[in-house]
Design an enzyme around this catalytic site. Structure first.
Site, PDB file in Angstrom:
ATOM      1  N   GLY A 190      16.957  17.245   3.239  1.00 22.81           N
ATOM      2  CA  GLY A 190      15.586  17.160   3.721  1.00 22.81           C
ATOM      3  C   GLY A 190      14.689  16.468   2.718  1.00 22.81           C
ATOM      4  N   ALA A 191      14.178  15.286   3.090  1.00 24.58           N
ATOM      5  CA  ALA A 191      13.310  14.509   2.192  1.00 24.58           C
ATOM      6  C   ALA A 191      11.856  14.669   2.584  1.00 24.58           C
ATOM      7  CB  ALA A 191      13.710  13.031   2.210  1.00 24.58           C
ATOM      8  N   ILE A 194       8.811  19.642   0.466  1.00 27.60           N
ATOM      9  CA  ILE A 194       9.511  20.602  -0.388  1.00 27.60           C
ATOM     10  C   ILE A 194      10.689  19.942  -1.085  1.00 27.60           C
ATOM     11  CG2 ILE A 194      10.862  22.742  -0.405  1.00 27.60           C
ATOM     12  CD1 ILE A 194       9.116  23.674   1.965  1.00 27.60           C
ATOM     13  N   GLU A 213      18.659  12.853   4.040  1.00 24.41           N
ATOM     14  CA  GLU A 213      17.627  12.964   5.070  1.00 24.41           C
ATOM     15  C   GLU A 213      18.174  12.481   6.407  1.00 24.41           C
ATOM     16  OE1 GLU A 213      14.828  13.406   7.528  1.00 24.41           O
ATOM     17  OE2 GLU A 213      14.368  14.099   5.498  1.00 24.41           O
ATOM     18  N   HIS A 454     -17.561   4.792 -13.747  1.00 26.74           N
ATOM     19  CA  HIS A 454     -16.591   3.894 -14.375  1.00 26.74           C
ATOM     20  C   HIS A 454     -16.331   4.346 -15.808  1.00 26.74           C
ATOM     21  CE1 HIS A 454     -14.500   0.198 -15.453  1.00 26.74           C
ATOM     22  NE2 HIS A 454     -15.257   0.150 -16.556  1.00 26.74           N
TER      23      HIS A 454
END
Length: 475
Positions: A190-191, A194, A213, A454
């Site tokens: 699973g990419a 988490i 994935e 800036h």
């Protein structure tokens, strides 16, 4: 005799504890029930987010980033460190202390706002005169009656079929936060958020990480220009990411885990790792809630069925957060918790799903809000795009972190900001300006005309807004 409350909240995660506090602020008598416990059995409110999610993962990301900087990048600043060693038990101990501070903070907030806290499991018992009978099961049994009930029971990690979590070799987010020694080889299925975050933690600490994935492209949920930049950055860091993968079998042995899979071309492959993190999504947590006892309707995926205002099918029963439709994000749960408390009080609670930001706390960080380019193209909406690289930002150069860019998508005719996508340093903080502008339906020109200090990273957002009208000043 049952204790009477205007509002009883079941669950003390981000949605639940925030709902309880807001309801108490509005003058209601409130109880909150939560079963999370510390190792010694004490209350640990905060839900998945505080205990095994957002908070501990960010603590580990910070510590692992320091370690990587000390061992690989401090020399660029003229700081030479020889023989730096990792004390993993100290690193994990710091993470645990951060979690405890958050647990204790929530208990303090309950006391401050006069929310009565019950440590145990909360469940529906019956509909009674005056509202709903709620049973608390824990160290001591309690019977409560609530005029309104808010269900905020959260979610649980989804296991891979045939490979249940044992939190020793096959790990959920919980086990992945407490690996006792750095694995030589770590697999991640699973990419998503988490997988990428925890994969990044252990890679920085020395593991060889491979992520598998199922989706054909990397980070399909994000703007694809951002996804391509992220994949390039992660590959350079050493994260091996394979997409289009079909998992066939996961086998555990005494000292390793073997994943058999087909790659994107259909060829059979095997990956042998010391530990495997499975992060393939989450499922709503309603077991033990007693939904069936009172007829609380769940949808086909197991979520509490609610309308756009978070009302369930039962009178004065509401639900928020991961246990209902919508993105599983802590801040979405918090917004719903506040909105429901205000609706109970007769006010007009507000949650705009179109302006809920998403963040991945990797390095570079990734954050976005609103529509992606691919979504606008699919909708056939005419738009203008402007982007600005951190390579041309003075503060990013000074930080030594110039990866990525800020990108703004605006309506071609009205210039209304439709989406903002940032990959780079502190993207999680920079995205708030975009959320604010979009909540007020502001234009890219509004951002472009606002003075930004800036040198700051936020100037990249201003320059991206200028670039929408093809008038960037520093690139």
């Amino acid at each position: 005799m049952a204790k009477q409350f205007d509002v009883v909240v079941i669950g003390a995660g981000p949605g639940g504890y925030i709902a309880a506090i807001r309801a108490a602020q509005l003058g209601m008598s409130v109880a909150c029930i939560d079963a999370w416990s510390t190792g010694d059995g004490k209350p640990a409110p905060g839900g998945t987010c505080t205990n095994v999610g957002c908070i501990p993962s960010k603590a580990l990301l910070q510590s692992s980033e320091h370690y990587e900087q000390a061992t690989h990048h401090f020399a660029e600043h003229g700081i030479e460190i020889k023989g730096a060693t990792l004390k993993l038990d100290t690193l994990l101990g710091r993470k645990n202390n951060v979690v405890k501070q958050n647990n204790d903070g929530i208990l303090y907030l309950f006391k401050k706002n006069k929310v009565t806290f019950f440590h145990g499991m909360g469940s529906f018992a019956a509909q009674v005169d005056g509202g709903w009978s709620i049973k608390v099961s824990g160290a001591s049994e309690e019977d409560l009656v609530a005029r309104h009930v808010i269900v905020a029971t959260g979610s649980s990690p989804r296991a891979l079929p045939g490979a249940p979590f044992d939190e020793k070799q096959i790990l959920s987010n919980d086990g992945a936060l407490s690996i006792p020694e750095v694995p030589k080889k770590l697999g991640v299925i699973g990419a998503g958020v988490i997988g990428l975050e925890l994969g990044s933690v252990w890679r920085r600490l020395g593991a060889e990480v491979t992520i598998l994935e199922a989706l054909p492209e990397f980070l399909l949920v994000a703007d694809q220009q951002v996804a391509k930049e992220a994949q390039k950055a992660f590959a350079k860091q050493g994260l091996a990411i394979h997409t289009g993968v079909k998992i066939n079998e996961v086998k555990t042995a005494a000292r390793n885990v073997t994943i058999s899979y087909n790659d994107a071309a259909g060829a059979e492959q095997k990956l042998v790792v010391d530990k495997l993190i499975v992060s393939i999504g989450r499922v709503p947590r309603t077991e033990g809630l007693g939904a069936e006892v009172v007829g609380l309707k769940l949808d086909e995926r197991g979520f509490v069925a609610v309308d756009e205002d978070c009302r369930s099918n039962l009178p004065n029963v509401w639900a928020v957060g991961d246990v209902v439709r919508g993105p599983m994000l802590a801040h979405k749960a918090e917004e719903e918790g506040v909105a429901v408390a205000e609706r109970i009080a007769g006010q007009h609670g507000h949650v705009n799903f179109g302006t809920i930001p998403s963040v991945i706390y990797t390095s570079p960080e990734i954050a976005w809000v609103g529509k992606t380019e691919q979504q606008l193209k699919t909708e056939g909406r005419e738009y203008k795009a402007g982007s600005f690289p951190f390579l041309a930002n003075g503060r990013a150069r000074a930080l030594g972190d110039t990866t990525g860019f800020a990108k703004i998508l605006a309506d071609a005719k009205t210039d209304e900001v439709l989406g903002v996508h940032i990959i780079g340093p502190m993207a999680s903080e920079l995205i708030s300006e975009a959320v604010t502008i979009m909540e007020f339906r502001g234009a890219a020109e509004d951002i472009a005309r606002i003075c930004h200090a800036h040198p700051t990273l936020s100037e990249a957002v201003k320059e991206a807004a200028l670039a929408v009208d093809k008038r960037a000043l520093n690139f």
